[in-house]
Design an enzyme around this catalytic site. Sequence first.
Site, PDB file in Angstrom:
ATOM      1  N   THR A  12      57.227   8.247 -73.120  1.00 37.40           N
ATOM      2  CA  THR A  12      57.441   8.688 -71.823  1.00 37.40           C
ATOM      3  C   THR A  12      57.036   7.639 -70.928  1.00 37.40           C
ATOM      4  OG1 THR A  12      56.770  10.828 -72.373  1.00 37.40           O
ATOM      5  CG2 THR A  12      56.131  10.138 -70.322  1.00 37.40           C
ATOM      6  N   THR A  95      53.575   8.785 -76.922  1.00 33.41           N
ATOM      7  CA  THR A  95      51.981   9.227 -77.160  1.00 33.41           C
ATOM      8  C   THR A  95      52.262  10.470 -78.253  1.00 33.41           C
ATOM      9  OG1 THR A  95      52.323  11.357 -75.785  1.00 33.41           O
ATOM     10  CG2 THR A  95      51.212   9.478 -74.724  1.00 33.41           C
ATOM     11  N   ASP A  96      53.253  10.863 -78.545  1.00 29.49           N
ATOM     12  CA  ASP A  96      53.320  11.850 -79.655  1.00 29.49           C
ATOM     13  C   ASP A  96      52.911  11.537 -81.241  1.00 29.49           C
ATOM     14  OD1 ASP A  96      53.922  13.914 -78.032  1.00 29.49           O
ATOM     15  OD2 ASP A  96      56.116  13.904 -78.260  1.00 29.49           O
TER      16      ASP A  96
HETATM   17  N1  ASP Z   1      57.671  12.740 -76.449  1.00 29.10           N
HETATM   18  C1  ASP Z   1      57.203  11.652 -75.664  1.00 29.10           C
HETATM   19  C2  ASP Z   1      56.807  10.462 -76.727  1.00 29.10           C
HETATM   20  O1  ASP Z   1      56.345  10.576 -77.731  1.00 29.10           O
HETATM   21  C3  ASP Z   1      55.760  12.002 -75.367  1.00 29.10           C
HETATM   22  C4  ASP Z   1      54.847  10.829 -74.683  1.00 29.10           C
HETATM   23  O2  ASP Z   1      55.171   9.795 -74.736  1.00 29.10           O
HETATM   24  O3  ASP Z   1      53.946  11.194 -73.811  1.00 29.10           O
HETATM   25  O4  ASP Z   1      57.662   9.667 -76.857  1.00 29.10           O
END
Ligand code: ASP
Length: 324
Positions: A12, A95-96
């Site tokens: 993200t 983040t995932d």
């Molecule tokens: N779906 C995204 C990822 O993990 C979520 C994020 O980065 O916050 O790349």
Amino acid sequence: MKKVVVLGTGGTIAGKASHASDNIGYTAAQVGVAQLLADVAGMPALLAGRLLESEQVAQVDSKDMSFAVWQSLLQRVHAHLQADDVQAVVITHGTDTLEETAYFLQAVLPADLINAKPVVLTAAMRPASSLAPDGPQNLLDAVAVALTPGAHGVVAVCAGAVHTAMDVQKIHTYRLDAFSSGDAGPLGYVEEGQLRVLRNWPLAPSDKAYIAIKNIANDNRWPRVEIVMNYVGGSAAVVNALLRPAPGVDPLRGLVVAATGNGTMHEDLEAALRRAQVQGVQVVRATRCASGRVVSGAHAEFEDANGLSPVKARVALMLALMSS
Ligand code: ASP
């Protein structure tokens, strides 16, 4: 002066939406890491005169993180850490699955490198196109941590907090402060470019890890390890299905059970796991509780996860199977 290398993997933090007010309807992994770095490089005094270099290792939404990307990332981190002119490596990531990548790197990087230099993962909860993106500050904080004298080991920086690879866990779906270190608490906080350290930097787990890195470089077959969960009405069905041979699917080598509470599980699930173990599948018992660890009694039937969450216990089991 030594340089900090920023490796981009997507997420993200590199995401874009069609409206600045949209923080959820975006596409992750759109902006290159060179641009992310350029967006912050001119800003603070912290970076003035610093040698920063970027490299795009992958461009993925981390929900789609793969062993192939891990393999490339590991090779690039390893190569940069070995270079005398590199002080630290920063990684931009989604983040995932950040906690899995962090744990993986901490587990496999050679102790002499990882106990001497830091690898700092960072991420964002809002896309780069947001009206108020959190990525630039997180990236800046990550570089500040990377430049801190004495920093070493794999850590994650988000929303001003620094978490170790061992403890970090994504605990919120939406808030900017989405990570926690659970019982351990964060390693420290970044305040205006300065790190306030609260506890020790992480140390590499053991020399065994280095065996794994060689296997990872030479062999891209990862042992198949799945996670099953205990819940009301739990049964043998999922374990039985996983044990059944299927065309094109590697045979199951390991199972992590995300057990309830202090490692408890439905008697039918337990019986199925016992049968799997007899068939040569290694079973590890973790807990689905967000905090705490399985405190095993002397006669525990299944190996416990050593305080790791189910997803990290899975990585640990894959590495153990790879190095054995
Ligand atoms: N779906 C995204 C990822 O993990 C979520 C994020 O980065 O916050 O790349």
